[in-house]
Motif scaffolding. Structure first.
Motif, PDB file in Angstrom:
ATOM      1  N   GLU A 178       0.819  -1.203   0.000  1.00 42.86           N
ATOM      2  CA  GLU A 178       0.000   0.000   0.000  1.00 42.86           C
ATOM      3  C   GLU A 178       0.865   1.270   0.000  1.00 42.86           C
ATOM      4  O   GLU A 178       1.995   1.267   0.486  1.00 42.86           O
ATOM      5  CB  GLU A 178      -0.922   0.007   1.218  1.00 42.86           C
ATOM      6  N   TYR A 237      -2.513   3.072   3.543  1.00 45.71           N
ATOM      7  CA  TYR A 237      -2.408   2.545   4.910  1.00 45.71           C
ATOM      8  C   TYR A 237      -3.216   3.420   5.883  1.00 45.71           C
ATOM      9  O   TYR A 237      -3.933   2.905   6.746  1.00 45.71           O
ATOM     10  CB  TYR A 237      -0.942   2.493   5.362  1.00 45.71           C
ATOM     11  N   ASN A 275       5.335  -6.174   9.147  1.00 43.29           N
ATOM     12  CA  ASN A 275       5.845  -4.822   8.895  1.00 43.29           C
ATOM     13  C   ASN A 275       4.920  -3.816   9.552  1.00 43.29           C
ATOM     14  O   ASN A 275       3.721  -4.063   9.681  1.00 43.29           O
ATOM     15  CB  ASN A 275       5.967  -4.553   7.384  1.00 43.29           C
TER      16      ASN A 275
HETATM   17  N1  HPA Z   1       0.278  -4.996   2.860  1.00 39.61           N
HETATM   18  C1  HPA Z   1      -0.330  -6.013   2.211  1.00 39.61           C
HETATM   19  N2  HPA Z   1       0.006  -7.279   2.405  1.00 39.61           N
HETATM   20  C2  HPA Z   1       0.973  -7.563   3.288  1.00 39.61           C
HETATM   21  C3  HPA Z   1       1.656  -6.553   3.989  1.00 39.61           C
HETATM   22  C4  HPA Z   1       1.284  -5.196   3.752  1.00 39.61           C
HETATM   23  O1  HPA Z   1       1.835  -4.233   4.339  1.00 39.61           O
HETATM   24  N3  HPA Z   1       2.563  -7.172   4.780  1.00 39.61           N
HETATM   25  C5  HPA Z   1       2.443  -8.508   4.573  1.00 39.61           C
HETATM   26  N4  HPA Z   1       1.473  -8.748   3.666  1.00 39.61           N
END
Ligand code: HPA
Length: 275
Positions: free
Chosen positions: A195, A200, A237
């Motif tokens: 994103e 986000y 993340n």
């Molecule tokens: N966005 C979409 N899918 C994901 C992410 C993300 O930040 N991290 C792991 N899969």
């Protein structure tokens, strides 16, 4: 179309039955990016590569092995997907969700799903594990098309997509194991791009805690057949307060998921032993 699809489901199910015999799996488990480790804990394993199963797709995503593994976990007979099919790989929703239809035919009583996800909730840290309590679907709905009446109704209820009893049991299991859990809303987009910062922020604003590119299609198809679902996301993340040199990277996602895989395996194994 739907008779052809039903035939595909039956073909795959009877092939798998010919390998696992008459035993009915108590649970189906879908293991996401970097989370295949749980399948290694299954005892007296029967490993069936997807490429041998009629009508199954091939798992091309990183961190996805592409095996169906049946055997004992927590003392119960289960069937696990070591790797799933994603919409972003170019498969139609019928292909993405075929394994769940097949597991329904094989007689599963529960579906367990897992994934790697970005944490949009600012309290979330890399390595956290989140119980999925609800979801927001921004992917095409896998039930679009003629309804498979033998599996469920045209307009399925989605009031309780994730089973409350399983959530409570998981919370007590995690407490016993000394593992802290978050509980939140998973938002599914199609990917394959990660994103933008604005996206986000938008997802946080509309009520998401974590975001990923999978899981919801399988959950919708399981709920179509009224199968109780339990889901976990591993936060790989932190999707906020980006450092100037930050970049989202698939390898980092798989690595972060790998690091949490032990905790996830312990929770799922213990939970299944209590069913
Ligand atoms: N966005 C979409 N899918 C994901 C992410 C993300 O930040 N991290 C792991 N899969």
């Amino acid at each position: 179309m739907s008779t052809e699809y039903l035939k595909k489901i039956e073909e795959a199910a009877s092939f798998i039955s010919s390998k696992i015999g008459e035993r009915r799996p108590l649970a189906g488990i879908v293991l996401g990016s970097g989370l295949g480790e749980l399948a290694e804990r299954i005892e007296n394993k029967i490993v069936i590569p997807y490429r041998e199963i009629p009508n199954f797709a091939i798992s091309t995503a990183m961190g996805h092995k592409g095996n169906l593994i049946a055997g004992n976990l927590g003392g119960k007979f289960v069937i696990a997907m070591q790797g799933r099919f994603h919409f972003y790989e170019g498969y139609g929703m019928d292909m993405v969700t075929l394994p769940v239809r097949v597991m329904k035919v094989l007689g599963i009583s529960y579906l367990f799903v897992s994934n790697a996800a970005g944490g949009v909730n600012k309290d979330y840290k890399v390595g956290d594990i989140m119980i999925i309590r609800d979801h927001i679907n921004l992917m095409p709905n896998p039930l679009i098309g003629s309804n498979l009446e033998s599996f469920g109704p045209r307009f399925p209820d989605m009031t309780r997509p994730y089973d409350r009893t399983l959530i409570e049991k998981a919370e007590s299991v995690a407490k016993e194991l000394g593992i802290a859990l978050k509980k939140g809303v998973y938002l599914a987009g199609t990917g394959p791009t990660y994103e933008t910062p604005a996206e986000y922020n938008y997802f946080r604003l509309i009520g998401a805690d974590a975001v990923g590119m999978s899981t919801v299609p399988e959950v919708i198809v399981a709920r179509h057949s009224n199968i109780p679902v339990f889901g976990l996301s591993v936060i790989t993340n932190e999707a906020f307060s980006f450092a100037d040199d930050f970049v989202n990277d698939g390898d980092d996602v798989v690595e972060a998921a790998n690091m949490a895989a032990d905790k996830l395996s312990a929770i799922v194994t213990n939970l299944i032993s209590k069913l």
